[in-house]
Enzyme design. Structure first.
Site, mmCIF file in Angstrom:
data_model
loop_
_atom_site.group_PDB
_atom_site.id
_atom_site.type_symbol
_atom_site.label_atom_id
_atom_site.label_comp_id
_atom_site.label_asym_id
_atom_site.label_seq_id
_atom_site.Cartn_x
_atom_site.Cartn_y
_atom_site.Cartn_z
ATOM 1 C CB SER A 322 -0.965 -0.048 1.179
ATOM 2 O OG SER A 322 -2.093 0.727 0.924
ATOM 3 C CG ASP A 333 7.081 4.619 -11.991
ATOM 4 O OD1 ASP A 333 7.638 3.512 -12.151
ATOM 5 O OD2 ASP A 333 5.846 4.774 -12.049
ATOM 6 C CE LYS A 347 -5.669 -1.890 -0.336
ATOM 7 N NZ LYS A 347 -6.098 -0.485 -0.386
#
Length: 407
Positions: A322, A333, A347
């Site tokens: 999460s 990224d 999640k």
């Protein structure tokens, strides 16, 4: 009961206890999993937590290819009106509104949806502050439905009684726990400070019975240690209140030019705002994640002024969930960190809490969140840049060496 946040991101089955998912944590200290956004806070507070099931680490993944946005993934959800109606009808008939609501949620296919009673939901507020009343052990549920001790808090009641990770919990005060959800086990373990609780366990085929007294406990979500080569290891156990600023402080106090290992292994999540603050320690503004609520897309941004030059490696595993995945995805990224370890849990759905007629709270899935490159993490997780299971920290140190610091 604490006010309801506007919406949440979260795993499920609550609380790693304070020291339990983007909502709660599953500790015996905790117990659930979700992520909340505080309506009064434009930064969006969110909580997360550990799932009732064991989070499998899965096979060692191969290095990740270039990020490509995933196709939208259908996420089951329950109808809020149907859930509230079921609870109201049950209450009118003198039955449990929570149980009726949970039955509707279970039939809906919403795997992260869950219903909490007043006491369970109130306990979440304690978890977010990193403190709770319990015995200091974290529980997990196996695929067979057994309840197993995942870890114990050092010097806590459970540790002093000799409980160990791997012990199987059979009953609490005479009530069998096999087959129960972690959140229900946690409810049994909680209570007033100073009160006794009898735990029946199994270890290596032998039955054990221990009586421990509940205490007011507190977890330190961020620990920092300095290695001989100057590398700073920042271990974040969960994103409870204040943890993001502790990460920023640790980065500021690290030796100039020295590398940092950000250890997010076993981190079930926590407050999304704290996760964004932690990511901001390594970013100079910019996108951290996007999320949608019933089709409306929103974004989370890092604060400006973070340390963008210091070599950074993030350690992850199947217990990274999460909000911790949100941080990992942003750093990966944006090319800010090399990620090392095993695939994360996956999640990435958003839950919104709804108060029901009997005062219980239903958290229902309403959307998902994505990394800056547009990747949806829900169900797939993050594949690290370098796969490593055993000796992951040593591998991470070697990566830092390749970046110009460490051995």
């Amino acid at each position: 009961m604490p006010g309801l946040p506007a919406h949440c991101l979260r795993p499920r089955d609550l609380r790693r206890g304070a020291v339990l998912t983007l909502v709660f944590v599953t500790s015996v200290v905790a117990a659930a999993s979700t992520g909340h956004w505080d309506a009064a806070n434009a930064d969006a507070l969110a909580r997360t937590g550990v799932p009732a099931q064991v989070a499998p680490s899965g096979p060692t993944p191969a290095p990740a290819p270039a990020a490509v946005p995933d196709a939208p993934r259908e996420t089951g959800t329950a109808d809020r009106e149907a859930v509230a109606r079921a609870a109201a009808e049950a209450v009118a008939e003198g039955k449990s509104g929570k149980k009726a609501a949970q039955e509707v949620v279970s039939r809906s296919g919403d795997r992260w949806g869950i219903v909490y009673d007043r006491g369970e939901y109130a306990a979440f507020a304690e978890d977010l502050d990193g403190h709770w009343t319990g015995v200091g052990l974290w529980a997990e549920r196996t695929r067979e439905g057994w309840i197993r001790v995942d870890r114990v808090q050092a010097a806590g009641p459970a540790a002093r009684a000799g409980l160990r990770a791997g012990d199987r919990l059979l009953s609490v005060d005479g009530q069998g726990v096999t087959g129960l959800a972690v959140v229900d086990v946690v409810a049994l373990l909680r209570g007033e400070a100073g009160t006794p609780v009898v735990l029946h366990l199994s270890r290596d085929g032998a039955d054990l019975t221990e009586t421990v007294r509940r205490e007011q406990l507190r977890a330190e979500p961020v620990t920092v240690r300095r290695l001989a080569d100057g590398v700073t290891v920042i271990k974040v156990d969960s994103f409870t209140r204040g943890s993001g600023e502790r990460v920023r402080t640790a980065v500021r106090e690290a030796p100039p030019g020295a590398g940092v290992l950000l250890d997010l292994r076993g981190n079930p999540g926590g407050l999304v705002a704290e996760a964004v603050t932690a990511a901001s320690a390594f970013l100079d503004g910019g996108l951290v994640a996007t999320y949608d609520v019933r089709g409306s897309e929103r974004a989370l941004y890092a604060a400006p002024g973070g340390d963008t030059g210091r070599p950074l490696v993030a350690l992850v595993d199947g217990g990274t969930m999460s909000a911790a995945e949100l941080v990992t995805g942003a750093l990966q990224d944006r090319g800010r960190a090399v990620t090392v370890g095993t695939r994360t849990f996956g999640k990435g759905s958003v839950q919104m809490p709804t108060e029901l007629p009997d005062g219980s709270v239903a958290e229902l899935t309403v959307g998902t969140y994505r990394t800056p490159a547009g990747r949806s993490l829900d169900g797939g997780g993050i594949t690290p840049d370098l796969a490593a299971r055993e000796g992951a920290e040593e591998r991470a140190r070697k990566v830092l060496g390749g970046l110009g610091v460490g051995p």
